[in-house]
Design an enzyme around this catalytic site. Structure first.
Site, PDB file in Angstrom:
ATOM      1  N   MET A 196      -8.342  -7.023   1.209  1.00  0.00           N
ATOM      2  CA  MET A 196      -9.131  -5.572   1.504  1.00  0.00           C
ATOM      3  C   MET A 196     -10.343  -4.847   0.165  1.00  0.00           C
ATOM      4  O   MET A 196     -10.586  -4.048   0.148  1.00  0.00           O
ATOM      5  CB  MET A 196      -8.301  -4.623   1.180  1.00  0.00           C
ATOM      6  N   TYR A 217     -12.759  -4.958  -3.389  1.00  0.00           N
ATOM      7  CA  TYR A 217     -12.520  -4.316  -4.625  1.00  0.00           C
ATOM      8  C   TYR A 217     -11.909  -5.384  -5.680  1.00  0.00           C
ATOM      9  O   TYR A 217     -11.144  -5.703  -6.230  1.00  0.00           O
ATOM     10  CB  TYR A 217     -11.639  -2.913  -4.818  1.00  0.00           C
ATOM     11  N   HIS A 249      -8.037 -12.200  -6.661  1.00  0.00           N
ATOM     12  CA  HIS A 249      -8.458 -11.912  -5.116  1.00  0.00           C
ATOM     13  C   HIS A 249      -9.932 -13.966  -6.261  1.00  0.00           C
ATOM     14  O   HIS A 249      -9.801 -15.079  -4.242  1.00  0.00           O
ATOM     15  CB  HIS A 249      -9.421 -11.411  -4.847  1.00  0.00           C
ATOM     16  N   ARG A 305      -5.303  -1.891  -7.178  1.00  0.00           N
ATOM     17  CA  ARG A 305      -4.828   0.055  -7.412  1.00  0.00           C
ATOM     18  C   ARG A 305      -4.349  -0.265  -8.523  1.00  0.00           C
ATOM     19  O   ARG A 305      -3.836   1.291  -9.586  1.00  0.00           O
ATOM     20  CB  ARG A 305      -3.060   0.035  -6.963  1.00  0.00           C
TER      21      ARG A 305
HETATM   22  P1  AMP Z   1      -5.041  -7.687  -0.992  1.00  0.00           P
HETATM   23  O1  AMP Z   1      -6.934  -7.451  -1.932  1.00  0.00           O
HETATM   24  O2  AMP Z   1      -4.848  -6.872  -1.961  1.00  0.00           O
HETATM   25  O3  AMP Z   1      -4.757  -7.583   0.614  1.00  0.00           O
HETATM   26  O4  AMP Z   1      -5.147  -9.450  -1.673  1.00  0.00           O
HETATM   27  C1  AMP Z   1      -5.918 -10.200  -0.739  1.00  0.00           C
HETATM   28  C2  AMP Z   1      -5.192 -11.416  -1.216  1.00  0.00           C
HETATM   29  O5  AMP Z   1      -5.723 -11.965  -2.667  1.00  0.00           O
HETATM   30  C3  AMP Z   1      -3.522 -11.409  -0.972  1.00  0.00           C
HETATM   31  O6  AMP Z   1      -3.528 -12.341  -0.193  1.00  0.00           O
HETATM   32  C4  AMP Z   1      -2.921 -10.693  -1.842  1.00  0.00           C
HETATM   33  O7  AMP Z   1      -1.457 -11.878  -2.346  1.00  0.00           O
HETATM   34  C5  AMP Z   1      -3.874 -11.695  -3.300  1.00  0.00           C
HETATM   35  N1  AMP Z   1      -3.900 -10.863  -4.834  1.00  0.00           N
HETATM   36  C6  AMP Z   1      -4.073  -9.856  -4.689  1.00  0.00           C
HETATM   37  N2  AMP Z   1      -3.809 -10.075  -6.017  1.00  0.00           N
HETATM   38  C7  AMP Z   1      -3.381 -10.894  -6.655  1.00  0.00           C
HETATM   39  C8  AMP Z   1      -2.970 -11.413  -8.384  1.00  0.00           C
HETATM   40  N3  AMP Z   1      -2.640 -10.856  -9.203  1.00  0.00           N
HETATM   41  N4  AMP Z   1      -3.315 -13.101  -8.156  1.00  0.00           N
HETATM   42  C9  AMP Z   1      -2.876 -13.298  -6.733  1.00  0.00           C
HETATM   43  N5  AMP Z   1      -3.605 -12.809  -5.904  1.00  0.00           N
HETATM   44  C10 AMP Z   1      -3.516 -11.212  -5.705  1.00  0.00           C
END
Ligand code: AMP
Length: 278
Positions: free
Chosen positions: A21, A23, A28, A178
């Site tokens: 998503m 940011y 990521h 977040r």
């Molecule tokens: P999001 O942008 O929050 O939807 O996350 C995108 C992907 O990044 C998802 O597969 C999350 O599980 C992964 N992700 C987010 N934060 C972390 C983190 N701290 N360590 C590893 N993967 C992460």
């Protein structure tokens, strides 16, 4: 994107896909690095998916910085950055959703009842568009990873799901887009999530096997901090996500906590040392 993906498949070039998503942070980027290694082509999507946000959640305020994301993705070796508009994926009259029966009923699904159907719907749509051979998801969102794995098997997607470990700040806070919402004091309180998990690991290493005792201690550690409100602290089977009362096999300890207005997740596996297995 769909035409490109068809071309890649026809040319026998393997595609690794990392849906996000945006940011982007180092969590990521670890997924991008893993994807970069496993395939010829790395596709990254950035899409703040409206269907996985419930009413009153932070869809409108979700942090966005497309220019910075573009630079970071490019530096990480991304071949295709896919940034669709909301109306392209959900045009007026859109009415088809992917739902799963059991896994979404646990953990985050209890307080976010529509969240995971939004996740399975968008991931299924993105898989049909990107046609990836591999898709990388973070263990930070453990339940999401489990649900996506199950959906991929149940719906026969020709994609291998790869889990990647949680990336943390040096003080233990799991990286999350977040975290930006946290005040310095809230950030201090947020450290209790990882501290509670570390304490659980210590208790298990010393032979504690009762989930209830470990959960009580975690609740104590977290609620001792200002501005924390626990959504859940659970110890469960890592496959079914059903509660586990006794740690007699490797289990997942997962928690969700509001720190101020911000809902944070963290988790870890708990396992007895092999000599202690009953
Ligand atoms: P999001 O942008 O929050 O939807 O996350 C995108 C992907 O990044 C998802 O597969 C999350 O599980 C992964 N992700 C987010 N934060 C972390 C983190 N701290 N360590 C590893 N993967 C992460």
């Amino acid at each position: 994107m769909q035409t490109l993906a068809g071309d890649f498949r026809r040319q026998d070039r393997t595609v690794a896909f990392v849906p996000t998503m945006g940011y982007l942070h180092d969590g990521h980027l670890s997924l991008l690095a893993a994807g970069r290694q496993m395939a010829d082509i790395l596709v990254v999507s950035i899409f703040v998916n409206p269907t996985q946000f419930g009413p009153g959640e932070d869809y409108d305020n979700y942090p966005r910085d497309p220019e910075r994301d573009r630079r970071l993705a490019e530096n990480a070796g991304t071949d295709v950055l896919f940034m669709p508009e909301k109306d392209q994926l959900y045009p007026e009259g859109y009415e088809t959703y992917v739902t799963q029966t059991h896994l979404p009923k646990h953990l985050c699904g209890l307080s976010r009842p529509t969240h995971f159907s939004g996740v399975t719907t968008i991931v299924a749509k993105l898989f049909n568009i990107v046609k990836p051979h591999y898709a990388v998801f973070g263990e930070k969102d453990y339940q999401q990873l489990a649900i996506v794995r199950k959906m991929t098997a149940d719906l026969n997607f020709d994609t291998r799901i790869v889990g990647a470990p949680i990336v943390r700040e040096s003080d233990g806070l799991a990286l999350s887009s977040r975290n930006k919402y946290l005040t310095p004091q809230q950030r201090q309180s947020a450290l209790s999530l990882n501290r509670a998990l570390a304490e659980a690991q210590r208790m298990v290493a010393e032979g504690e096997t009762r989930a209830e005792t470990i959960i009580e201690k975690a609740v104590q550690i977290i609620t001792a901090q200002p501005e924390t409100e626990i959504d859940y602290v659970r110890i469960c089977d890592p496959e079914t996500l059903e509660d586990a009362a006794v740690i007699d096999h490797p289990v997942l300890m997962a928690l969700a906590v509001h720190v101020g207005q911000t809902r944070l997740l963290d988790n870890t596996m708990l396992a007895l040392q092999s000599g202690e297995q009953q």
